[in-house]
Enzyme design. Structure first.
Site, PDB file in Angstrom:
ATOM      1  N   ASP A 102       6.934  12.592  26.281  1.00  0.00           N
ATOM      2  CA  ASP A 102       6.502  11.215  26.105  1.00  0.00           C
ATOM      3  C   ASP A 102       6.776  10.482  27.411  1.00  0.00           C
ATOM      4  O   ASP A 102       7.897  10.519  27.923  1.00  0.00           O
ATOM      5  CB  ASP A 102       7.324  10.585  24.963  1.00  0.00           C
ATOM      6  CG  ASP A 102       6.538   9.587  24.163  1.00  0.00           C
ATOM      7  OD1 ASP A 102       5.948   8.683  24.776  1.00  0.00           O
ATOM      8  OD2 ASP A 102       6.531   9.694  22.927  1.00  0.00           O
ATOM      9  N   ASP A 204       2.900   6.317  26.477  1.00  0.00           N
ATOM     10  CA  ASP A 204       3.185   5.217  25.568  1.00  0.00           C
ATOM     11  C   ASP A 204       2.378   3.972  25.963  1.00  0.00           C
ATOM     12  O   ASP A 204       2.264   3.639  27.146  1.00  0.00           O
ATOM     13  CB  ASP A 204       4.694   4.911  25.662  1.00  0.00           C
ATOM     14  CG  ASP A 204       5.193   4.003  24.556  1.00  0.00           C
ATOM     15  OD1 ASP A 204       5.122   4.406  23.385  1.00  0.00           O
ATOM     16  OD2 ASP A 204       5.668   2.889  24.882  1.00  0.00           O
ATOM     17  N   GLU A 267      -1.687   6.787  24.387  1.00  0.00           N
ATOM     18  CA  GLU A 267      -1.521   6.054  23.128  1.00  0.00           C
ATOM     19  C   GLU A 267      -2.231   4.716  23.275  1.00  0.00           C
ATOM     20  O   GLU A 267      -1.827   3.884  24.103  1.00  0.00           O
ATOM     21  CB  GLU A 267      -0.043   5.812  22.808  1.00  0.00           C
ATOM     22  CG  GLU A 267       0.127   5.163  21.434  1.00  0.00           C
ATOM     23  CD  GLU A 267       1.310   4.226  21.286  1.00  0.00           C
ATOM     24  OE1 GLU A 267       1.710   3.956  20.149  1.00  0.00           O
ATOM     25  OE2 GLU A 267       1.829   3.720  22.314  1.00  0.00           O
ATOM     26  N   HIS A 328       4.931   8.505  14.299  1.00  0.00           N
ATOM     27  CA  HIS A 328       6.251   7.940  14.004  1.00  0.00           C
ATOM     28  C   HIS A 328       6.229   6.417  13.871  1.00  0.00           C
ATOM     29  O   HIS A 328       7.288   5.807  13.743  1.00  0.00           O
ATOM     30  CB  HIS A 328       7.222   8.354  15.114  1.00  0.00           C
ATOM     31  CG  HIS A 328       6.819   7.785  16.447  1.00  0.00           C
ATOM     32  ND1 HIS A 328       5.660   8.179  17.092  1.00  0.00           N
ATOM     33  CD2 HIS A 328       7.378   6.838  17.230  1.00  0.00           C
ATOM     34  CE1 HIS A 328       5.539   7.497  18.217  1.00  0.00           C
ATOM     35  NE2 HIS A 328       6.576   6.672  18.325  1.00  0.00           N
ATOM     36  N   ASP A 329       5.050   5.826  13.952  1.00  0.00           N
ATOM     37  CA  ASP A 329       4.942   4.364  13.839  1.00  0.00           C
ATOM     38  C   ASP A 329       4.214   3.917  12.572  1.00  0.00           C
ATOM     39  O   ASP A 329       4.174   2.719  12.287  1.00  0.00           O
ATOM     40  CB  ASP A 329       4.168   3.798  15.044  1.00  0.00           C
ATOM     41  CG  ASP A 329       4.922   3.978  16.351  1.00  0.00           C
ATOM     42  OD1 ASP A 329       6.165   3.871  16.336  1.00  0.00           O
ATOM     43  OD2 ASP A 329       4.273   4.226  17.385  1.00  0.00           O
TER      44      ASP A 329
END
Ligand code: NOJ
Ligand code: MG
Length: 538
Positions: A102, A204, A267, A328-329
């Site tokens: 990430d 990200d 993302e 994960h969000d």
């Protein structure tokens, strides 16, 4: 249909996201770690995913559980050491497993030495590495921009009497991506990991990197729904998705391209029409701008058919599609669509055209766990309580077996375990021929064997009601996928197209080999893949 040159790992394979805190603990502290992940490589091998992406494992005060980084080239002790990381990479590669990290370039931790310097004085050499502005005439924040995690996006700093900008927590100050030294520093850090042999990055909040140079106020959002998170009251017209970000995306890609065969994923939460800009001019941007459309799409056949068509239609020439069902969000897919439809969702994800990303635990049907107020760990939920944005419920520990802490740890894990873990765990589901996990394995295996599923064209077929129908055609083969998104049985008739063939896989896993002719009967919540009838063996 594409040729051999398209048999690239990130096009043909499946990506698997690991949230390291919750995958496998190895040192008995209740938090997952790198040695734990290494221990579970055989599981990932058997599932036959191509690559794992790890959410951040870098040194961090953990205000946002690793998305606040204080040293980009150090492993946080919670997760292990650099030699643990090297050992993981060395173990993964011979397994044929790629490893993606990430990359969090939009912001650092407020504890990062760069920010510590930057905030120390107005004339510090790193002052402009972050976004500092004078107060408004009334002493308030410089403009109306809102933090995604609640409140103003500006934090007043006593030391120097200015505000700094943070799109997320105040502990996550945004870097100034218009500054050449910031760019150079991040690119050098990327090379550090690429030289080690990592196979690429998931970047990200890629669409956030550049902000309006004049810091103009964002306009109100006329579609704001009360009860939604407060930052949605404004349209992020000036705070994200600025035209100049495309140059940065191209530069990130160029760094990745200095090394052979690496991958850049972005993302990006934007409408499809805007999302695809992140492939870049002449595909010089992200290889895969994450397509999150399925995370919020209404689970109706007609809506999904329309969405898939829209995505296929806006993809630039040569751009490779991708699909995501969980992360994960966002709330777990098994809770969004229900356990029965989670099987149909798995078949959809793994038969659509484009690279699928599986979120850890979705393959065993982990649900969104309700979290008691005193157990909330997520800073988003703490800052914006009660509107359903909490992310702890989709980050609960992986359920490996029926032992006291589900085989995840030897002590109470950092987040609660679902109480169904004694039944719903990897050991049990592996032993059950028709479990969701067995279905995921069968789907991935079928995808590996069928060039039409890996690289074939997507051809929508007209259908009604709850039925979603399409073909995948390529590599000399043509498969038909029929999904019943409703709970009632339905008959699909072949009037405009042929259904001839045999069932390769049903989501119920009990019809393989069945011949299909003029009609296809689907049970409620059933999906099937139909392939050509094999030639008789002579
Ligand atoms: C997106 C990440 O996926 C999320 O978990 C994080 O909180 C924000 N970016 C801020 O880094
Ligand atoms: Mg641990």
């Amino acid at each position: 249909m594409s040729d051999q040159a398209d048999m690239i790992w990130w096009k043909t394979g499946v990506i698997y996201q690991i949230y390291p805190r919750s995958f496998q603990d190895s040192d008995g502290d209740g938090v997952g770690d790198l040695r734990g992940i290494k221990r579970r490589l055989p599981y990932l091998r058997e599932l036959d995913v191509e690559a794992i992406w790890l959410s951040p494992i870098f040194a961090s005060p953990m205000a946002d559980f690793g998305y606040d980084i204080s040293d980009y080239t150090a492993i946080d002790p919670l997760f292990g050491t650099m030699s643990d990381f090297d050992a993981l990479l060395e173990a993964a590669h011979p397994h044929g497993l790629k490893l993606l990290l990430d990359l969090v370039p939009n912001h650092t931790s407020d504890q990062h030495p760069w920010f510590v310097e930057s905030r120390s004085s107005r004339d510090n050499a790193k002052r402009d590495w972050y976004l500092w502005r004078d107060p408004a005439p009334d002493g308030g924040p410089p403009n109306n921009w809102l933090s995604e995690f609640g409140g103003s996006a500006w934090h007043y700093d006593d030391t120097t009497g200015q505000y700094y900008y943070h799109a997320f927590l105040a502990q996550q100050p945004d870097l100034n991506w218009r500054h050449p030294q910031v760019r150079a520093a991040i690119y050098e850090m990327m090379r550090f990991w690429l030289r080690k042999g990592v196979d690429g990055f998931r970047v990200d909040v890629l669409w956030h990197l550049i902000k309006d140079s004049q810091f103009r106020d964002n306009p109100p959002n006329p579609d704001y729904q009360p009860g939604r998170p407060p930052h949605e009251q404004l349209q992020p017209l000036y705070s994200a998705d600025q035209p100049e970000v495309q140059q940065v995306v191209a530069e990130l890609r160029a760094v990745v391209d200095e090394f052979p065969d690496r991958l850049l994923i972005g993302e990006i939460y934007l409408p499809l029409e805007r999302l695809v800009a992140y492939y870049g001019i002449d595909l010089s941007g992200a290889h895969l701008p994450f397509n999150f459309a399925l995370l919020s799409a209404p689970w109706h056949a007609r809506a999904l058919a329309e969405l898939i068509d829209r995505y296929e239609a806006v993809l630039p020439q040569g751009a490779w599609p991708n699909w995501v069902l969980g992360n994960h969000d966002r709330p777990r897919v098994a809770s969004r669509v229900g356990a029965a439809q989670a099987r149909v969702a798995a078949m959809l994800l793994l038969t659509l055209r484009g690279t699928p990303t599986i979120y850890y635990g979705d393959e065993i049907g982990l649900r969104q766990l309700p979290i008691a107020p005193d157990q909330v760990r997520d800073p988003f939920e703490k800052n914006v309580p009660g509107v359903g944005v909490g992310r702890d419920g989709c980050r609960t520990p992986m359920q490996w077996d029926a032992s006291p802490f589900a085989g995840f740890s030897t002590v109470e894990p950092w987040l609660p375990l679902a109480d169904d873990y004694a039944q719903d765990n990897v050991v049990n589901l592996s032993a059950a021929d028709t479990s969701l996990l067995s279905l995921y394995r069968a789907l991935i295996a079928l995808r590996r064997r069928q060039p039409a599923l890996q690289l074939g064209d997507y051809q929508p077929l007209a259908a009604q009601g709850d039925v979603l129908l399409f073909r995948r055609v390529g590599g000399g083969s043509s498969l038909l996928v029929a999904l019943n998104l409703g709970a009632a049985p339905v008959a699909v008739l072949s009037e405009q197209f042929s259904l001839d063939g045999e069932i390769l896989l049903s989501t119920f896993m009990d019809r393989a080999g069945e011949r299909v002719g003029a009609t296809l009967d689907l049970r409620g919540d059933e999906g099937v893949i139909i392939g050509p009838v094999p030639d008789p063996i002579v």
